[in-house]
Design an enzyme around this catalytic site. Structure first.
Site, mmCIF file in Angstrom:
data_model
loop_
_atom_site.group_PDB
_atom_site.id
_atom_site.type_symbol
_atom_site.label_atom_id
_atom_site.label_comp_id
_atom_site.label_asym_id
_atom_site.label_seq_id
_atom_site.Cartn_x
_atom_site.Cartn_y
_atom_site.Cartn_z
ATOM 1 N N ASP A 179 -61.157 1.664 66.242
ATOM 2 C CA ASP A 179 -59.828 2.267 66.125
ATOM 3 C C ASP A 179 -59.282 2.501 67.521
ATOM 4 O O ASP A 179 -59.751 3.389 68.244
ATOM 5 C CB ASP A 179 -59.912 3.601 65.378
ATOM 6 C CG ASP A 179 -60.242 3.438 63.893
ATOM 7 O OD1 ASP A 179 -60.870 2.419 63.537
ATOM 8 O OD2 ASP A 179 -59.865 4.326 63.111
ATOM 9 N N LYS A 242 -52.529 1.767 61.742
ATOM 10 C CA LYS A 242 -52.879 3.142 61.381
ATOM 11 C C LYS A 242 -51.806 4.077 61.911
ATOM 12 O O LYS A 242 -51.305 3.898 63.020
ATOM 13 C CB LYS A 242 -54.245 3.464 61.997
ATOM 14 C CG LYS A 242 -54.795 4.854 61.744
ATOM 15 C CD LYS A 242 -56.203 4.950 62.325
ATOM 16 C CE LYS A 242 -56.764 6.356 62.278
ATOM 17 N NZ LYS A 242 -58.128 6.443 62.834
ATOM 18 N N LYS A 278 -53.750 2.221 57.253
ATOM 19 C CA LYS A 278 -54.551 3.435 57.220
ATOM 20 C C LYS A 278 -53.683 4.638 57.579
ATOM 21 O O LYS A 278 -53.385 4.868 58.758
ATOM 22 C CB LYS A 278 -55.723 3.337 58.195
ATOM 23 C CG LYS A 278 -56.607 4.591 58.147
ATOM 24 C CD LYS A 278 -57.802 4.509 59.078
ATOM 25 C CE LYS A 278 -58.587 5.816 59.049
ATOM 26 N NZ LYS A 278 -59.719 5.815 59.995
#
Length: 284
Positions: A179, A242, A278
């Site tokens: 991430d 995300k 996400k």
């Protein structure tokens, strides 16, 4: 009597059930990315009022009930990343989190629902780099991947070589998902080429790991910039986009999620590559 009540409440057992839901890290094909198309990025427009009106209708929709509700809740659990990103994290806390990841729902509840043998677990466990090896050991044999926050999380302002080295170190330690956080200034100044090059470099450093690009939507201002950043990150090869680090004052919201989901749909329509979404931070 109790069994009969539960059967009525959750619906009768089915003759056949689907297999345990595939985990995103193994089920999603890789996004190979595309060359940067500045015309595509710059032509993106977002009608903020229309998005907000549409987002406001989502919570008012009639929810599913009984067995369907239970099924969707279990599906949601199977898509969650259990995360601990606190300054006071310890190996013991992480091991407890990994145990929860393996069995997020009590076995008696799963048995009552008739799905006790499906092996339901979360999608990933997300940690800082320093805990990647601990998490890998704790999850051994479970099939649950470890995700590591990298690239100068949460601000993303450390030197680029240092951010790339952190990604490579996390992958070497066993992380199967990375991430990363983007440089928000690239979005705020409209430097889409710089954003593309940055995410592309992160993609290369991540190697076989899936790459999630954290946009920090609450710090990007206009929804059109959230949409444009989404498109540029996907073109650069992000496997997921995300919303947030969870550290911003504004994190995931329905308008942000709606704008990003629409860009995912547009990107898939143009390229054939499916990218994940996400939402993170502030979800209750």
């Amino acid at each position: 009597m109790a069994t009969s009540t539960r059967s009525v409440r959750y619906g009768p057992p089915q003759a056949s059930r689907p297999e345990a839901p595939p985990q995103p890290s193994t089920a999603l094909p890789r996004n190979l990315g595309t060359p940067l198309d500045l015309g595509w990025v710059r032509e993106i427009r977002v009608n903020r009022s229309a998005v907000e009106r549409r987002a406001a209708t989502i919570p008012t929709r009639r929810p599913v009930k009984t067995a369907w509700q239970a099924g969707w809740l279990l599906r949601a659990i199977s898509l969650m990343d259990l995360t601990t990103l606190a300054g006071d994290d310890t190996p013991g806390r992480l091991q407890r989190l990994c145990a929860k990841a393996r069995r997020p729902v009590r076995q008696d509840i799963l048995d009552d629902l008739g799905v006790g043998d499906l092996g339901i677990h979360v999608a990933a466990v997300c940690v800082y780099h320093v805990f990647v090896e601990t998490a890998v050991r704790a999850l051994e044999g479970s099939g649950i991947p470890v995700a590591a926050v990298s690239a100068g999380f949460p601000a993303g302002l450390s030197p680029l070589p240092q951010r790339l080295a952190e990604i490579e170190a996390s992958v070497a330690a066993g992380a199967r998902e990375i991430d990363i956080v983007i440089t928000r200034a690239h979005v705020l100044t409209g430097n889409w080429a710089a954003l593309y090059d940055e995410v592309k470099a992160f993609r290369a450093a991540a190697g076989p790991a899936h790459l999630k690009a954290i946009l920090a939507t609450g710090e990007l201002g206009a929804l059109k910039d959230v949409a444009r950043a989404s498109a540029a990150a996907m073109m650069a090869g992000a496997d997921f986009i995300k919303t947030s680090t969870g550290k911003e004052s504004v994190n995931a919201t329905l308008p942000f999620g709606l704008v990003m989901a629409r860009q995912i749909r547009e990107y898939q329509g143009r390229t054939g590559f499916l990218v994940g979404l996400k939402p993170a931070g502030g979800i209750r």
